[in-house]
Scaffold this motif. Sequence first.
Motif, PDB file in Angstrom:
ATOM      1  N   SER A 111       0.836  -1.208   0.000  1.00 38.19           N
ATOM      2  CA  SER A 111       0.000   0.000   0.000  1.00 38.19           C
ATOM      3  C   SER A 111       0.869   1.255   0.000  1.00 38.19           C
ATOM      4  CB  SER A 111      -0.890  -0.004   1.238  1.00 38.19           C
ATOM      5  OG  SER A 111      -0.062   0.044   2.387  1.00 38.19           O
ATOM      6  N   ARG A 112       0.213   2.402  -0.218  1.00 37.53           N
ATOM      7  CA  ARG A 112       0.950   3.676  -0.193  1.00 37.53           C
ATOM      8  C   ARG A 112       1.660   3.851   1.149  1.00 37.53           C
ATOM      9  NH1 ARG A 112      -3.622   4.911  -3.262  1.00 37.53           N
ATOM     10  NH2 ARG A 112      -3.366   6.369  -4.994  1.00 37.53           N
ATOM     11  N   LYS A 113       1.007   3.389   2.229  1.00 40.96           N
ATOM     12  CA  LYS A 113       1.577   3.580   3.581  1.00 40.96           C
ATOM     13  C   LYS A 113       2.972   2.953   3.684  1.00 40.96           C
ATOM     14  CE  LYS A 113       0.070   3.179   8.408  1.00 40.96           C
ATOM     15  NZ  LYS A 113       1.363   3.435   8.906  1.00 40.96           N
ATOM     16  N   ASN A 114       3.163   1.808   3.000  1.00 43.10           N
ATOM     17  CA  ASN A 114       4.453   1.113   3.091  1.00 43.10           C
ATOM     18  C   ASN A 114       5.453   1.564   2.034  1.00 43.10           C
ATOM     19  OD1 ASN A 114       3.593  -0.467   5.239  1.00 43.10           O
ATOM     20  ND2 ASN A 114       2.653  -1.958   3.876  1.00 43.10           N
ATOM     21  N   CYS A 116       5.275   4.968   0.389  1.00 46.55           N
ATOM     22  CA  CYS A 116       5.381   6.416   0.191  1.00 46.55           C
ATOM     23  C   CYS A 116       6.663   6.969   0.833  1.00 46.55           C
ATOM     24  CB  CYS A 116       4.161   7.089   0.806  1.00 46.55           C
ATOM     25  SG  CYS A 116       4.223   8.868   0.656  1.00 46.55           S
ATOM     26  N   LEU A 122       3.070  10.779   4.808  1.00 49.21           N
ATOM     27  CA  LEU A 122       3.277   9.713   5.795  1.00 49.21           C
ATOM     28  C   LEU A 122       2.873  10.133   7.204  1.00 49.21           C
ATOM     29  CD1 LEU A 122       6.627   8.052   4.728  1.00 49.21           C
ATOM     30  CD2 LEU A 122       4.385   7.007   4.828  1.00 49.21           C
ATOM     31  N   GLU A 125      -2.139   9.045  10.134  1.00 49.29           N
ATOM     32  CA  GLU A 125      -1.927   7.915  11.050  1.00 49.29           C
ATOM     33  C   GLU A 125      -2.286   6.542  10.489  1.00 49.29           C
ATOM     34  OE1 GLU A 125      -5.909   9.773  12.027  1.00 49.29           O
ATOM     35  OE2 GLU A 125      -3.898  10.473  11.622  1.00 49.29           O
ATOM     36  N   ASN A 126      -3.333   6.425   9.655  1.00 45.99           N
ATOM     37  CA  ASN A 126      -3.668   5.081   9.173  1.00 45.99           C
ATOM     38  C   ASN A 126      -3.657   5.022   7.643  1.00 45.99           C
ATOM     39  OD1 ASN A 126      -5.971   6.300   8.295  1.00 45.99           O
ATOM     40  ND2 ASN A 126      -7.250   5.551   9.961  1.00 45.99           N
ATOM     41  N   ARG A 127      -3.924   3.814   7.130  1.00 43.93           N
ATOM     42  CA  ARG A 127      -3.754   3.584   5.694  1.00 43.93           C
ATOM     43  C   ARG A 127      -4.700   4.445   4.857  1.00 43.93           C
ATOM     44  NH1 ARG A 127      -4.891  -2.187   4.378  1.00 43.93           N
ATOM     45  NH2 ARG A 127      -6.885  -1.433   3.657  1.00 43.93           N
ATOM     46  N   VAL A 130      -3.533   8.012   4.671  1.00 40.72           N
ATOM     47  CA  VAL A 130      -2.368   8.160   3.778  1.00 40.72           C
ATOM     48  C   VAL A 130      -2.838   8.177   2.325  1.00 40.72           C
ATOM     49  CG1 VAL A 130      -0.265   7.033   2.948  1.00 40.72           C
ATOM     50  CG2 VAL A 130      -0.711   7.134   5.386  1.00 40.72           C
ATOM     51  N   ASP A 131      -3.773   7.269   1.989  1.00 41.17           N
ATOM     52  CA  ASP A 131      -4.309   7.229   0.620  1.00 41.17           C
ATOM     53  C   ASP A 131      -4.951   8.571   0.250  1.00 41.17           C
ATOM     54  OD1 ASP A 131      -3.488   4.682   0.526  1.00 41.17           O
ATOM     55  OD2 ASP A 131      -5.464   3.736   0.452  1.00 41.17           O
ATOM     56  N   CYS A 134      -2.445  11.345  -0.215  1.00 41.63           N
ATOM     57  CA  CYS A 134      -1.770  11.176  -1.506  1.00 41.63           C
ATOM     58  C   CYS A 134      -2.666  11.698  -2.632  1.00 41.63           C
ATOM     59  CB  CYS A 134      -1.444   9.701  -1.718  1.00 41.63           C
ATOM     60  SG  CYS A 134      -0.733   9.347  -3.323  1.00 41.63           S
TER      61      CYS A 134
END
Length: 758
Positions: A111-114, A116, A122, A125-127, A130-131, A134
């Motif tokens: 995912s973007r979280k991992n 970016c 970043l 706080e959560n996925r 972050v999406d 972005c």
Amino acid sequence: MIFKIEDVTVYFPYDNIYPEQYEYMIELKRALDAKGHCLLEMPTGTGKTIALLSLITSYRLSRPDSPIKLVYCTRTVHEMEKTLGELKILHDYQVLHLGAQAKILALGLSSRKNLCVNPKVLAAENRDSVDAACRKRTASWVRALAAENPNVELCDYFENHEKAADNALLPPGVYTLEDLRAFGKNRGWCPYFLARHMVQFANVIVYSYQYLLDPKVAGIISKELQKETVVVFDEAHNIDNVCIEALSVSVRRVTLEGANRNLNKIRQDIDRFKASDAGRLRAEYNRLVEGLALRGDLSGTDQWLANPALPHDILKEAVPGNIRRAEHFVHVLRRLLQYLGGRLDTENVEKESPVSFVSSLNSQAGIDQKTLKFCYDRLHSLMMTLEITDTDEFLPIQTVCDFATLVGTYARGFSIIIEPYDERMPHIPDPILQLSCHDASLAIKPVFDRFQSVVITSGTLSPIDLYPRLLSFNPVVSRSFKMSMTRDCICPMVLTRGSDQLPVSTKFDMRSDPGVVRNYGKLLVEMVSVVPDGVVCFFVSYSYMDGIIATWNETGILKEITQQKLVFFETQDVVETTLALDNYRRACDCGRGAVFFSVARGKVAEGIDFDRHYGRLVVMFGVPFQYTLSKILLARLEYLRDTFQIKEGDFLTFDALRQAAQCVGRVIRSKADYGMMIFADKRYSRHDKRSKLPGWILSHLRDAHLNLSTDMAIHIAREFLRKMAQPYDKTGTMGRKTLLTQEDLEKMAETGVQDMVY
């Protein structure tokens, strides 16, 4: 070492190979030749990953005219990194021997979280946040706005990636997530969009199950993959549950309130656009008249999660007239929310099929099945038109539309269950409406149909004949491998009673019996004084673990345990559990020894290895059955019985024992390792339960170890540990070779496999 399996030259990056790895490769090659699917159970700690990777990449090299692509699915990011690490070693070895022709492009996708590298994004706080952060910087309309207004914030990494256009390519090599981030930072390109772009060119892709099984994600990420793809599901013992979760949706009061807020916001946006840019809404209306298929020209950043229901013909149909206009669609959703709200105001548990749900929705709210089917895509189209970027705030309305589309598409294999409160806390009203999928084959069928070979593999796939029925497919190869041993380094035991000869069990009527709790405590106290280093205990549920530990604390048993070893707990908080695991490992490393209390079906049972001195003993307290009064489980059992003729008891036992095997399997991670497994429940001594354990555990379970009391188990543990302390020959003795060299393999090719192996 380099050896041949029939017409394929296999490059294997180690000097020795286990016999079961060699056999595994032979079976895997048969499946690839037959262009069919296969089920392979291989004991944990015998090098399953490297055997798979070696054979499939070597197979690819031996067929240069029809190159196959490998998609390797793992459950966690940790497993993904481990797989890519193995692939790096293998790739270096192949390039060393073959030069440039062996070069491949392999990458992990997450995912973007991992992936970016933009620090401002970043910070969320959560996925989902972050999406959304972005999207606020990369959506096409935001970038168009930024061209006129320099104060609009964009993402430099994404802009550089777009400027490079077709030149934004990864050179051949194996890239872990860390490597992708480093490469992106170095070039100034966005690693997430670079990885997404490179998926179509990569020879090996490693990503999570959801990218293939969850139709909403698979519709975007995996739609370009060609038919000549080999898909591997590793650690796939729970694959049926993953498939079911991918197509299940639950709606609560909070969801409906959030969805109402979303609709108010959408309504305001529509009014604003009507005043300022009515042409956009009209253009969207015309596009919907012609059908949804015209959405293919969206840029990568604007892509949404795809339709959860997968029938492609839906994209060619025109959207029903009553939801083409934006305000009409909002009105339909309002009626749907009102209807769902009314259904949640119930005092009894209700269960019905999608067909009767849709007909009552039609009669009461006037929304027909076809309208429901298009809800998800229509919402997506509207949010694009209204240029909405805070996608995380709009999750409630997306959930409701997801629910509507699934209900409108599938007539069988689903139930709608409405519960007014959680059975375990009946005094707190917490109504929930769940669309639960019972048929695991619905999500995985497109994968079996689209790709030429699907490999389902794990350390616990017993009984192996149940999986083809649950997933409704026909494997060309279905095989369970044993573990070749130089010494008996696994010692499973079934403990049925305490030292006072009282039976022990976590059966519902016995679990809170003070005698059972005391005997479980005494077993652990005795074991921690005998076993060195790490001991891992698994309980059947969090509530049972909390209760039993509280009792042990009151009766002083916990104090006796802590005199021997430190005690750590798994909790439902991921950060706390990670911290506890770190400290557990430190306690084992410094010689103090430790006990880790954990829960079957929890995070630790699924993905953490307790190899070497981190796990010398694992105790499974009880049989980890699911909560059998759960309405969803009962509905699924009824469906399995009626559709696949699988009895309820058989399925529950199969499910409980695969979880138990998964828990105890964490203790052996290599051939040089050793460990004991104690199944502490009288029900394990029954043949119908025990026989469902994997063959590699059963082959070490002696009759003398089947009906033990605590004092007998202590005696066996002492003997076993003394035996394990003796020196031994790792390559195998007494005519049993457990490490094969290249010469051994050449001999085997001439004389046939079996005489060398066991």
